[in-house]
Design a protein around this motif. Sequence first.
Motif, PDB file in Angstrom:
ATOM      1  N   ARG A  36       0.826  -1.207   0.000  1.00 50.48           N
ATOM      2  CA  ARG A  36       0.000   0.000   0.000  1.00 50.48           C
ATOM      3  C   ARG A  36       0.860   1.257   0.000  1.00 50.48           C
ATOM      4  N   PHE A  37       1.906   1.264   0.839  1.00 48.24           N
ATOM      5  CA  PHE A  37       2.820   2.398   0.913  1.00 48.24           C
ATOM      6  C   PHE A  37       3.475   2.644  -0.444  1.00 48.24           C
ATOM      7  N   ILE A  38       3.946   1.593  -1.083  1.00 48.01           N
ATOM      8  CA  ILE A  38       4.601   1.732  -2.388  1.00 48.01           C
ATOM      9  C   ILE A  38       3.624   2.273  -3.424  1.00 48.01           C
ATOM     10  N   VAL A  39       2.402   1.762  -3.433  1.00 38.88           N
ATOM     11  CA  VAL A  39       1.391   2.234  -4.383  1.00 38.88           C
ATOM     12  C   VAL A  39       1.090   3.704  -4.135  1.00 38.88           C
ATOM     13  N   LEU A  40       0.950   4.093  -2.885  1.00 37.96           N
ATOM     14  CA  LEU A  40       0.672   5.498  -2.565  1.00 37.96           C
ATOM     15  C   LEU A  40       1.793   6.411  -3.042  1.00 37.96           C
ATOM     16  N   ILE A  41       3.019   6.016  -2.819  1.00 41.23           N
ATOM     17  CA  ILE A  41       4.162   6.829  -3.227  1.00 41.23           C
ATOM     18  C   ILE A  41       4.238   6.932  -4.746  1.00 41.23           C
ATOM     19  N   ASN A  42       3.963   5.827  -5.437  1.00 38.96           N
ATOM     20  CA  ASN A  42       4.073   5.809  -6.893  1.00 38.96           C
ATOM     21  C   ASN A  42       2.901   6.457  -7.608  1.00 38.96           C
ATOM     22  N   SER A  43       1.733   6.485  -6.989  1.00 40.86           N
ATOM     23  CA  SER A  43       0.532   6.933  -7.692  1.00 40.86           C
ATOM     24  C   SER A  43       0.249   8.427  -7.558  1.00 40.86           C
ATOM     25  N   GLU A  44       0.916   9.097  -6.671  1.00 41.70           N
ATOM     26  CA  GLU A  44       0.638  10.507  -6.442  1.00 41.70           C
ATOM     27  C   GLU A  44       1.866  11.346  -6.769  1.00 41.70           C
ATOM     28  N   PRO A  45       1.640  12.572  -7.238  1.00 39.11           N
ATOM     29  CA  PRO A  45       2.799  13.451  -7.470  1.00 39.11           C
ATOM     30  C   PRO A  45       3.446  13.766  -6.125  1.00 39.11           C
ATOM     31  N   PHE A  46       4.648  13.321  -5.959  1.00 32.57           N
ATOM     32  CA  PHE A  46       5.282  13.419  -4.652  1.00 32.57           C
ATOM     33  C   PHE A  46       6.772  13.618  -4.852  1.00 32.57           C
ATOM     34  N   LEU A  57       6.230   7.796   9.503  1.00 35.72           N
ATOM     35  CA  LEU A  57       6.749   8.365   8.263  1.00 35.72           C
ATOM     36  C   LEU A  57       5.729   8.228   7.141  1.00 35.72           C
ATOM     37  N   SER A  58       5.097   7.064   7.047  1.00 37.42           N
ATOM     38  CA  SER A  58       4.076   6.842   6.030  1.00 37.42           C
ATOM     39  C   SER A  58       2.908   7.813   6.199  1.00 37.42           C
ATOM     40  N   LYS A  59       2.458   7.985   7.425  1.00 36.03           N
ATOM     41  CA  LYS A  59       1.341   8.902   7.689  1.00 36.03           C
ATOM     42  C   LYS A  59       1.699  10.336   7.301  1.00 36.03           C
ATOM     43  N   LYS A  60       2.926  10.763   7.643  1.00 39.53           N
ATOM     44  CA  LYS A  60       3.353  12.113   7.285  1.00 39.53           C
ATOM     45  C   LYS A  60       3.449  12.275   5.766  1.00 39.53           C
ATOM     46  N   ALA A  61       3.932  11.252   5.086  1.00 41.70           N
ATOM     47  CA  ALA A  61       4.047  11.305   3.623  1.00 41.70           C
ATOM     48  C   ALA A  61       2.668  11.403   2.982  1.00 41.70           C
ATOM     49  N   GLN A 111      -1.462  14.779   0.235  1.00 42.47           N
ATOM     50  CA  GLN A 111      -2.845  15.214   0.129  1.00 42.47           C
ATOM     51  C   GLN A 111      -2.949  16.742   0.106  1.00 42.47           C
ATOM     52  N   ASN A 112      -1.926  17.425   0.611  1.00 38.74           N
ATOM     53  CA  ASN A 112      -1.948  18.885   0.643  1.00 38.74           C
ATOM     54  C   ASN A 112      -1.308  19.521  -0.581  1.00 38.74           C
ATOM     55  N   LEU A 113      -0.889  18.721  -1.548  1.00 36.91           N
ATOM     56  CA  LEU A 113      -0.267  19.277  -2.756  1.00 36.91           C
ATOM     57  C   LEU A 113      -1.280  19.969  -3.631  1.00 36.91           C
TER      58      LEU A 113
END
Length: 66
Positions: A26-36, A55-59, A64-66
């Motif tokens: 889930r963490f990997i998908v979240l990092i890869n799927s959003e402009p980050f 760290l995951s929660k902060k990321a 979400q605030n981008l």
Amino acid sequence: MRTDTIVKQEGINALISKLGYVDAERFIVLINSEPFDYTKWHQESLDDGLSVRELSKKAMAYSQNL
């Protein structure tokens, strides 16, 4: 010097050991799927001593605030 493949495998293993298989994926998908921009976020927001879950929660909150 470790190869990129070894670094990726060790990173995956670290995520799995802290989050379990499902949340690691889930963490990997979240990092890869959003402009980050991890580098920018790291410089602005990362506190030493955070757990992987914190760290995951902060990321996720940052993206979400981008």
